[in-house]
Design a protein around this motif. Structure first.
Motif, PDB file in Angstrom:
ATOM      1  N   ILE A  33       6.004   5.133  -1.202  1.00 14.43           N
ATOM      2  CA  ILE A  33       5.407   5.623  -2.442  1.00 14.43           C
ATOM      3  C   ILE A  33       4.532   4.548  -3.060  1.00 14.43           C
ATOM      4  CG2 ILE A  33       5.902   6.325  -4.808  1.00 14.43           C
ATOM      5  CD1 ILE A  33       8.393   7.752  -3.723  1.00 14.43           C
ATOM      6  N   THR A  34       5.016   3.319  -3.049  1.00 12.26           N
ATOM      7  CA  THR A  34       4.235   2.201  -3.578  1.00 12.26           C
ATOM      8  C   THR A  34       2.954   2.010  -2.780  1.00 12.26           C
ATOM      9  OG1 THR A  34       6.282   1.141  -4.286  1.00 12.26           O
ATOM     10  CG2 THR A  34       4.328  -0.252  -4.149  1.00 12.26           C
ATOM     11  N   MET A  35       3.053   2.081  -1.466  1.00 12.32           N
ATOM     12  CA  MET A  35       1.869   1.919  -0.617  1.00 12.32           C
ATOM     13  C   MET A  35       0.872   3.055  -0.830  1.00 12.32           C
ATOM     14  SD  MET A  35       3.564   0.434   2.865  1.00 12.32           S
ATOM     15  CE  MET A  35       2.049   0.513   3.760  1.00 12.32           C
ATOM     16  N   TRP A  36       1.364   4.280  -1.039  1.00  8.10           N
ATOM     17  CA  TRP A  36       0.476   5.423  -1.266  1.00  8.10           C
ATOM     18  C   TRP A  36      -0.303   5.279  -2.560  1.00  8.10           C
ATOM     19  CZ3 TRP A  36       4.880   9.384  -0.258  1.00  8.10           C
ATOM     20  CH2 TRP A  36       5.124   9.486   1.103  1.00  8.10           C
ATOM     21  N   THR A  37       0.201   4.488  -3.501  1.00 12.17           N
ATOM     22  CA  THR A  37      -0.516   4.307  -4.765  1.00 12.17           C
ATOM     23  C   THR A  37      -1.339   3.026  -4.794  1.00 12.17           C
ATOM     24  OG1 THR A  37       1.452   3.317  -5.760  1.00 12.17           O
ATOM     25  CG2 THR A  37       1.127   5.670  -6.104  1.00 12.17           C
ATOM     26  N   ILE A  38      -0.816   1.945  -4.254  1.00 14.21           N
ATOM     27  CA  ILE A  38      -1.499   0.650  -4.334  1.00 14.21           C
ATOM     28  C   ILE A  38      -2.659   0.542  -3.347  1.00 14.21           C
ATOM     29  CG2 ILE A  38      -1.211  -1.830  -3.931  1.00 14.21           C
ATOM     30  CD1 ILE A  38       1.519  -1.593  -5.231  1.00 14.21           C
ATOM     31  N   VAL A  39      -2.472   0.941  -2.113  1.00 19.53           N
ATOM     32  CA  VAL A  39      -3.523   0.784  -1.097  1.00 19.53           C
ATOM     33  C   VAL A  39      -4.786   1.574  -1.459  1.00 19.53           C
ATOM     34  CG1 VAL A  39      -4.122   1.206   1.322  1.00 19.53           C
ATOM     35  CG2 VAL A  39      -1.938   0.132   0.742  1.00 19.53           C
ATOM     36  N   PRO A  40      -4.691   2.849  -1.832  1.00 22.75           N
ATOM     37  CA  PRO A  40      -5.932   3.539  -2.227  1.00 22.75           C
ATOM     38  C   PRO A  40      -6.587   2.916  -3.465  1.00 22.75           C
ATOM     39  CG  PRO A  40      -4.227   5.135  -1.761  1.00 22.75           C
ATOM     40  CD  PRO A  40      -3.573   3.790  -1.758  1.00 22.75           C
ATOM     41  N   ALA A  41      -5.778   2.483  -4.429  1.00 23.32           N
ATOM     42  CA  ALA A  41      -6.344   1.868  -5.631  1.00 23.32           C
ATOM     43  C   ALA A  41      -7.079   0.570  -5.283  1.00 23.32           C
ATOM     44  CB  ALA A  41      -5.241   1.595  -6.651  1.00 23.32           C
ATOM     45  N   LEU A  42      -6.493  -0.251  -4.433  1.00 19.37           N
ATOM     46  CA  LEU A  42      -7.159  -1.488  -4.015  1.00 19.37           C
ATOM     47  C   LEU A  42      -8.430  -1.199  -3.221  1.00 19.37           C
ATOM     48  CD1 LEU A  42      -4.172  -3.789  -3.003  1.00 19.37           C
ATOM     49  CD2 LEU A  42      -5.679  -3.996  -4.988  1.00 19.37           C
ATOM     50  N   THR A  43      -8.392  -0.192  -2.389  1.00 15.33           N
ATOM     51  CA  THR A  43      -9.572   0.190  -1.610  1.00 15.33           C
ATOM     52  C   THR A  43     -10.708   0.608  -2.529  1.00 15.33           C
ATOM     53  OG1 THR A  43      -8.155   0.919   0.208  1.00 15.33           O
ATOM     54  CG2 THR A  43     -10.428   1.715   0.205  1.00 15.33           C
TER      55      THR A  43
END
Length: 55
Positions: A33-43
């Motif tokens: 869940i954390t990766m689904w939110t952080i990775v797109p935001a950083l991208t």
């Protein structure tokens, strides 16, 4: 959610380890869940602030 809710003997099911922290309402693991939110935001941020010099 579908794969984790299938019976344990089903071919398509899988389970989280007991060590994996889970979200209490859905039972999903916190790390994905954390990766689904952080990775797109950083991208989005990286693309937004990338400065490309025109030729």
């Amino acid at each position: 959610m579908i794969a984790t809710s299938l019976p344990a003997d089903s071919f398509l099911s899988w389970r989280y380890s007991d060590l994996m922290p889970r979200e209490p309402v859905t039972g999903l693991a916190l790390i994905p869940i954390t990766m689904w939110t952080i990775v797109p935001a950083l991208t989005i941020l990286l693309v937004r602030f990338a400065h490309v010099e025109p030729d």
